[in-house]
Motif scaffolding. Sequence first.
Motif, short mmCIF file in Angstrom:
data_model
loop_
_atom_site.label_atom_id
_atom_site.label_comp_id
_atom_site.label_asym_id
_atom_site.label_seq_id
_atom_site.Cartn_x
_atom_site.Cartn_y
_atom_site.Cartn_z
N CYS A 5 0.82 -1.17 0.03
CA CYS A 5 -0.24 -0.01 -0.03
C CYS A 5 0.73 1.25 0.20
O CYS A 5 0.43 2.28 -0.68
N THR A 7 4.09 1.76 -1.08
CA THR A 7 4.62 1.95 -2.24
C THR A 7 3.56 2.51 -3.56
O THR A 7 3.86 3.28 -4.15
N MET A 8 2.27 2.01 -3.40
CA MET A 8 1.27 2.63 -4.19
C MET A 8 1.30 4.13 -3.90
O MET A 8 0.93 4.94 -4.92
N GLU A 9 1.62 4.46 -2.60
CA GLU A 9 1.34 6.07 -2.40
C GLU A 9 2.56 6.59 -3.00
O GLU A 9 2.65 7.85 -3.52
N PHE A 11 3.94 5.72 -5.91
CA PHE A 11 3.59 5.43 -7.39
C PHE A 11 2.75 6.62 -7.60
O PHE A 11 2.82 7.24 -8.74
N GLU A 12 1.91 6.91 -6.68
CA GLU A 12 0.92 8.16 -6.85
C GLU A 12 1.53 9.34 -6.80
O GLU A 12 1.43 10.37 -7.55
N SER A 17 0.00 5.68 -10.20
CA SER A 17 -0.68 4.54 -9.34
C SER A 17 -1.84 4.20 -10.28
O SER A 17 -2.20 3.09 -9.97
N GLU A 18 -2.49 5.21 -10.83
CA GLU A 18 -3.81 4.68 -11.61
C GLU A 18 -3.55 3.84 -12.69
O GLU A 18 -4.35 2.67 -12.73
N VAL A 20 -1.15 1.51 -12.70
CA VAL A 20 -0.76 0.23 -11.92
C VAL A 20 -2.25 -0.35 -11.46
O VAL A 20 -2.42 -1.66 -11.48
N LEU A 21 -3.10 0.40 -10.81
CA LEU A 21 -4.30 -0.17 -9.95
C LEU A 21 -5.21 -0.77 -11.12
O LEU A 21 -5.83 -1.67 -11.14
N PHE A 59 -4.77 3.50 -0.67
CA PHE A 59 -4.43 2.34 -1.90
C PHE A 59 -4.51 1.06 -1.13
O PHE A 59 -4.04 0.63 -0.08
#
Length: 87
Positions: A5, A7-9, A11-12, A17-18, A20-21, A59
Amino acid sequence: DGIACRTMEMFEAFNFSERVLKEACWVNEVTFWKPDEKQPERIVRHGRVQDAEDDLSEFPHVVLNQARVGVKILSACDFSCSSNERQ
């Protein structure tokens, strides 16, 4: 590979991040299995837990092939570099 989670921050922060999601598999829970006591050749669900604690992040924990993660990071770097060159 799993993407935490936090790491996703990151990426944002780098604006991808979008992407990747949209491509990743979201991990919402973890399920545990064990041999069935009555039929040991079979397995049965033993337990289930939530993957990430509530309010840990906005995330989710996701899974995406490491090569795809690398492509997303390199694309973000290329875009960032080309944007700075134009200024």
